[in-house]
Design a protein around this motif. Structure first.
Motif, PDB file in Angstrom:
ATOM      1  N   ALA A  33     -61.961 -40.753  41.186  1.00 40.47           N
ATOM      2  CA  ALA A  33     -62.209 -40.411  42.163  1.00 40.47           C
ATOM      3  C   ALA A  33     -61.184 -39.198  42.507  1.00 40.47           C
ATOM      4  N   GLY A  34     -61.373 -38.664  43.605  1.00 38.56           N
ATOM      5  CA  GLY A  34     -60.378 -37.333  44.096  1.00 38.56           C
ATOM      6  C   GLY A  34     -59.276 -37.988  44.779  1.00 38.56           C
ATOM      7  N   ASP A  35     -58.284 -37.114  44.889  1.00 41.14           N
ATOM      8  CA  ASP A  35     -56.852 -37.354  45.706  1.00 41.14           C
ATOM      9  C   ASP A  35     -56.225 -38.219  44.609  1.00 41.14           C
ATOM     10  N   GLY A  36     -56.117 -38.271  43.491  1.00 37.58           N
ATOM     11  CA  GLY A  36     -55.188 -38.910  42.681  1.00 37.58           C
ATOM     12  C   GLY A  36     -54.128 -38.076  42.245  1.00 37.58           C
ATOM     13  N   PRO A  37     -53.430 -38.749  41.090  1.00 41.53           N
ATOM     14  CA  PRO A  37     -52.276 -37.997  40.550  1.00 41.53           C
ATOM     15  C   PRO A  37     -52.529 -36.471  40.201  1.00 41.53           C
ATOM     16  N   HIS A  38     -53.518 -36.315  39.350  1.00 46.46           N
ATOM     17  CA  HIS A  38     -53.828 -34.813  39.018  1.00 46.46           C
ATOM     18  C   HIS A  38     -53.963 -33.752  40.119  1.00 46.46           C
ATOM     19  N   THR A  39     -54.728 -34.366  40.964  1.00 50.47           N
ATOM     20  CA  THR A  39     -55.168 -33.590  42.216  1.00 50.47           C
ATOM     21  C   THR A  39     -53.919 -33.359  43.105  1.00 50.47           C
ATOM     22  N   ARG A  40     -52.914 -34.278  43.104  1.00 53.11           N
ATOM     23  CA  ARG A  40     -51.694 -33.885  43.863  1.00 53.11           C
ATOM     24  C   ARG A  40     -50.633 -33.042  43.062  1.00 53.11           C
ATOM     25  N   CYS A  42     -51.834 -30.811  41.172  1.00 54.71           N
ATOM     26  CA  CYS A  42     -52.456 -29.231  41.404  1.00 54.71           C
ATOM     27  C   CYS A  42     -52.179 -28.736  42.673  1.00 54.71           C
ATOM     28  N   GLN A  43     -52.247 -29.701  43.955  1.00 55.79           N
ATOM     29  CA  GLN A  43     -51.943 -29.241  45.289  1.00 55.79           C
ATOM     30  C   GLN A  43     -50.398 -28.911  45.217  1.00 55.79           C
ATOM     31  N   ASP A  44     -49.717 -29.607  44.672  1.00 58.03           N
ATOM     32  CA  ASP A  44     -48.298 -29.480  44.709  1.00 58.03           C
ATOM     33  C   ASP A  44     -47.789 -27.925  44.043  1.00 58.03           C
ATOM     34  N   ARG A  45     -48.490 -27.898  42.899  1.00 59.95           N
ATOM     35  CA  ARG A  45     -48.258 -26.726  42.078  1.00 59.95           C
ATOM     36  C   ARG A  45     -48.661 -25.545  42.761  1.00 59.95           C
ATOM     37  N   LEU A  46     -49.828 -25.306  43.302  1.00 64.87           N
ATOM     38  CA  LEU A  46     -50.360 -24.304  44.159  1.00 64.87           C
ATOM     39  C   LEU A  46     -49.319 -24.061  45.553  1.00 64.87           C
ATOM     40  N   SER A 241     -63.181 -34.337  41.841  1.00 65.15           N
ATOM     41  CA  SER A 241     -62.848 -35.767  41.009  1.00 65.15           C
ATOM     42  C   SER A 241     -61.519 -35.620  40.409  1.00 65.15           C
ATOM     43  N   GLU A 242     -60.978 -36.520  39.826  1.00 63.71           N
ATOM     44  CA  GLU A 242     -59.865 -36.540  39.170  1.00 63.71           C
ATOM     45  C   GLU A 242     -60.153 -35.748  37.839  1.00 63.71           C
ATOM     46  N   ILE A 243     -61.250 -36.071  37.357  1.00 62.34           N
ATOM     47  CA  ILE A 243     -61.695 -35.267  35.939  1.00 62.34           C
ATOM     48  C   ILE A 243     -61.615 -33.624  35.973  1.00 62.34           C
ATOM     49  N   THR A 244     -62.035 -33.230  37.227  1.00 58.17           N
ATOM     50  CA  THR A 244     -61.941 -31.782  37.707  1.00 58.17           C
ATOM     51  C   THR A 244     -60.396 -31.398  37.626  1.00 58.17           C
ATOM     52  N   ALA A 245     -59.841 -32.252  38.597  1.00 57.93           N
ATOM     53  CA  ALA A 245     -58.588 -31.966  38.644  1.00 57.93           C
ATOM     54  C   ALA A 245     -57.472 -31.869  37.303  1.00 57.93           C
ATOM     55  N   ALA A 246     -57.966 -32.690  36.456  1.00 59.42           N
ATOM     56  CA  ALA A 246     -57.284 -32.624  35.193  1.00 59.42           C
ATOM     57  C   ALA A 246     -57.475 -31.588  34.197  1.00 59.42           C
ATOM     58  N   VAL A 247     -58.746 -30.970  34.489  1.00 60.57           N
ATOM     59  CA  VAL A 247     -59.090 -29.412  33.618  1.00 60.57           C
ATOM     60  C   VAL A 247     -58.379 -28.505  34.756  1.00 60.57           C
TER      61      VAL A 247
END
Ligand SMILES: *Cc1c(COP(=O)(O)O)cnc(C)c1O
Length: 384
Positions: A33-40, A42-46, A241-247
């Motif tokens: 689901a969203g708001d996991g480690p990949h999402t975070r 990306c958000q931190d990097r941006l 989702s985290e799949i999208t955030a992983a990409v």
């Protein structure tokens, strides 16, 4: 089937780095689901790259714009000033709130909203300005922000194309109050579908997270600030989702490489068409000295619509896809129904009919040479 073998698509999504590895990581961790480690990540990097107060990943730039429209508090009868030469999502974000897009003409050089025409469009109902950074060349944000300050308006940048671009040394997307990015597969940095909302300062930060969490105070709950997680505001499912955030994470890791490669192709086109412009056969993109772009689009302005359409057909016969761009929103059925225009949109109507985008994608390499060869031949110029 020679044509098909040598076909040059208009766009080809980049796949450059650790996409599969990071997707696997999410799958193995059973964290989808969203708001996991990949999402975070990306958000931190941006956030760091943009110097933003906060960045929230969204499912698209379209939803980032919708979130921005909600945060601006747009209501029925309100007006939002924007160019007509843009994608429908800029306007839909406004129309979905019952507000009215007010279309202003663009500058003939950058094809961005003409800042000198904005003030005449301001009425007591105006709430915001939504400038678009066409081809990742920034609109004249200093002038736009000054008008917004004078009239108490919000500024939402449609920075869909502008990841990595800057204006007077400041990153696109944090030049206004909010900035909306796209990671759609046709953009420079991609996650299939995807987007982000960047907030320049703290003004809307708390409410943005609540709306992003479907109108709940889940974030405050996770931080232990409240002991119940409940419905506190409107909201929707804006997060990917985290799949999208992983990409996206893999792509952000390789963003410099992607942009540099595109800049090489852009630079090649630009140099190879200098004499064509000199001979008055077409006009090349104009990038003001204070703007750094990311090679999202290479376009030329042809002499007229017939020439442009003829070139599209000629390219097609060689298996090359070149493309026009936006049908101005003010002339579209929904634009006429939901929007109004300020003044004559002469430049918009003119350039939209003559604009031709050439294929441009990460890794196209020498293929740009073939595109140029055909274009030069059609223009009656010697090959390079
Ligand atoms: C691509 C684009 C959008 C929409 O982005 P999505 O992520 O596909 O929703 C909006 N505005 C502009 C200017 C764009 O180029």
């Amino acid at each position: 089937m020679l044509q098909v073998q040598n076909a040059i698509p208009f766009n080809r999504a980049p796949v450059v780095g650790r996409e599969l590895e990071l997707i696997r990581e999410a799958l193995e961790a059973r964290r989808l689901a969203g708001d996991g480690p990949h999402t975070r990540w990306c958000q931190d990097r941006l956030k760091e790259a943009l110097g933003a107060h906060q960045v929230l990943l969204t499912t698209s730039c379209t939803t980032a714009l919708e979130l921005a429209g909600l945060l601006c508090g747009l209501a029925p009868g309100d007006e939002v000033i924007m160019p007509s030469f843009t994608f429908v999502s800029t306007a839909n974000a406004v129309v979905l709130r019952g507000a009215r897009p007010v279309f202003v003409d663009v500058r003939p050089d950058t094809l961005n909203i003409d800042e000198t025409l904005i003030e005449a469009a301001v009425t007591p109902r105006t709430r915001a300005i939504f400038p678009v950074h066409y081809a990742a060349v920034c609109a004249e944000m200093d002038a736009i922000n000054a008008i917004a300050t004078r009239h108490g308006l919000a500024v939402v940048e449609d920075a869909a194309q502008a990841i990595g671009a800057s204006y007077k040394g400041r990153p696109a997307g944090t030049l206004g109050d909010m900035g909306c990015f796209s990671f759609h597969e046709t953009k420079n940095v991609v996650s299939g579908e995807g987007g982000a909302l960047a907030l320049r300062d703290a003004t809307h930060a708390d409410r943005a997270r609540i709306l992003w969490e479907k109108g709940t105070n889940r974030t405050a709950f996770l931080l232990g600030q409240v002991d119940k997680y409940t419905w506190v505001d409107v909201g929707s499912s804006f997060l990917p989702s985290e799949i999208t955030a992983a990409v996206l994470r893999a792509q952000l890791e390789s963003a410099r490489e992607i942009i540099d490669d595109r800049l090489r192709s852009w630079g090649f086109y630009h140099a190879a068409l200098e004499d064509a412009e000199g001979a008055g056969l077409l006009r090349r993109p104009i990038v003001p000295d204070h703007c750094v772009h990311n090679a999202h689009i290479y376009y030329v302005l042809c002499g007229d619509r017939a020439q442009r359409d003829g070139l599209i057909g000629k390219f097609r016969s060689h298996g090359i896809t070149a493309s026009f761009h936006y049908i101005p929103l003010h002339s579209a059925p929904a634009g006429q129904r939901f929007g109004r225009t300020q003044g004559e949109l002469t430049v918009t109507d003119d350039i939209a009919g003559r604009l031709l985008r050439l294929p441009l994608w990460y890794g196209m390499g020498e293929k740009a040479g073939r595109v140029v060869e055909i274009l030069r031949r059609e223009l009656g110029l010697p090959s390079l």
